[in-house]
Design an enzyme around this catalytic site. Structure first.
Site: not given
Ligand code: ACO
Length: 437
Positions: A302, A359
């Protein structure tokens, strides 16, 4: 601390500091460009406050979520979704009289114009319900154009909340080829939604109190989450003074994406994939860590929560209860639990502070309720409606609000001369290869 200093090209500038009621600190950069000529660059807005708001407080480090000051745990325990709608939109808890009037209004406006029903026939059967929902909500503006005066605005809020559940239920019925079931005035908001989704003509349908409670809980937990992707979209589109239905339709489209509300559908698809692959969740944890693979653990991570998502904690407990009460044993819940355990001990997830989000468990509950996977994000959208409306209303009531218009740092070609096509051909000039080829 009431100002922040910036030194740019040897010049020092002071900017006011704004401190929120929960001691959140923001540097007011409103005059940055006019005074310095520079802009702040913050792609994905991770550090940008786009407004002052009194609706929802989130402390991601501590896992705190409050609606109008009330802790989500207490609200989820004691309130109904309709009460939460009132709280978010009007800013205070309703009296008995206010709640009754609000409930009656939401009941009286549940029907949709009969012509609107015909719109459903235009969509091909595999159309995703979120697409249908977004189109149908935008279409409400064809019937309720609104003059823009305050009373009309309030009425449109009621219309939207009341009719959205009917549109959601009708889009479900359409997708399974069953006749529409009309709303019933003696039912509550959530009972009506379940009735319109699950009743069939000429057969009695009794709304299960277990399902009703579970639906109330899910909608309440989705109701608002301050300036996320869909809510910022609502504020962005609303700032152009587009009508409420168009504004919320844009919010629904933003919510649909798998990185946002669409994740609830993707979580179940991922758990099914793991189940069908023999339940080897370690393999998928490894895949999520593999930077050469686009695979992510859906329902994990998140932007704001870096400790735990309080909504996920509530839902994890509730998933057990709902499944037990419905007498169900969903193997996906076991896979979800094991996946969570493995991921939470893995240094990749620990270091990046990746925890299950709202979620992760909501899909398990929706599934147990008999709601099909394609409808999960529609349910989320219904829950988020009061939040979007409250945020839109707050913005529209702000006399200082201006149209949202970010800037950019241009990194393209500097000025060059345009050569007409005939000359380019005559000179045998080739088109430049597209970037990245
Ligand atoms: N699985 C594996 N790795 C992940 C995940 C995940 N679900 N989420 C983040 N990471 C990793 C990224 O690869 C990144 O790694 P790095 O620093 O080595 O490059 C690091 O964690 C940070 O991730 P970002 O994508 O920069 O985080 P951001 O804050 O931009 O994204 C998000 C947040 C979109 C929720 C992300 O965690 C994600 O894609 N999660 C899966 C989708 C999801 O569950 N979305 C629902 C969110 S809740 C809602 O909207 C109601």
């Amino acid at each position: 601390m009431d100002t922040a200093k910036l030194i740019l090209n040897g010049e020092e500038y002071e900017f006011p500091v704004v401190v929120g009621t929960e001691d959140e600190v923001g540097i007011d950069m409103t005059t940055l460009r006019s005074r310095t000529g520079a802009i702040s660059l913050d792609p994905a807005y991770g550090n940008t406050g786009s407004c002052l708001s009194t609706i929802t407080f989130v402390d991601g480090e501590k896992g705190i979520l409050r609606y109008r000051g009330y802790r989500i745990e207490q609200v989820a325990e004691s309130a109904t979704f309709v009460e939460v709608c009132f709280l978010l939109i009007y800013g205070h808890l309703p009296t008995q009289q206010e709640l009754e009037t609000f409930h009656n209004d939401l009941t009286c406006h549940s029907l949709i114009h009969e012509s609107l029903k015909n719109f459903f026939d235009g969509f091909p059967p595999p159309a995703h319900p979120m697409m249908v929902m977004s189109a149908m909500v935008a279409s409400l503006s064809a019937f309720y154009t609104g003059t823009g005066d305050a009373d009309e605005g309030d009425l449109n809020i009621i219309r939207l909340l009341a009719k959205a559940k009917t549109l959601a239920a009708f889009s479900y019925k359409k997708s399974i080829g069953q006749p529409f079931i009309y709303p019933q005035n003696d039912l509550s908001y959530t009972q009506n939604l379940l009735h319109m989704m699950f009743a069939v003509p000429a057969e009695p349908y009794e709304v299960s109190p277990v399902l009703d409670r579970a639906l109330n809980l899910l909608l309440i937990l989705h109701a608002d989450h301050e300036q996320n992707c869909s809510t910022s979209t609502v504020r962005m589109v609303g700032s152009s003074q587009a009508n409420l239905f168009a504004v919320v339709s844009a919010g629904i489209s933003a919510l649909w994406g798998p990185l946002h509300g669409g994740a609830n559908q993707k979580v179940i698809e991922m758990l099914e994939l793991i189940r069908d692959d023999g339940g080897n969740f370690e393999k998928y944890v490894d895949l999520a860590k593999d930077k050469s693979s686009p695979f992510r653990l859906m329902g994990f991570g998140h932007r704001v929560y870096k400790n735990f998502d309080p909504r996920a904690t509530i839902l994890k407990e509730s998933a057990d209860e709902v499944l037990a009460e419905l007498g169900m044993d969903d193997p996906l819940l076991e896979i979800a639990r094991r996946l969570e355990e493995v991921a939470l001990e893995d240094s990749f997830f620990v270091e990046r502070k990746l925890y299950p989000n709202v979620d992760f468990y909501s899909g398990i509950i929706y599934r147990a309720m008999g709601i099909p996977t394609g409808m999960f994000t529609v349910m989320f959208a219904l829950g988020r409606l009061p939040g979007w409306i409250a945020q839109w209303k707050e913005m529209m009531e702000d006399p200082h609000v201006r149209i949202s218009r970010p800037r950019q740092i241009y990194m393209g070609e500097t000025e060059r001369s345009f050569v007409p096509l005939e000359l380019r051909e005559a000179e045998g000039r080739e088109r430049p290869e597209p970037v990245g080829v």
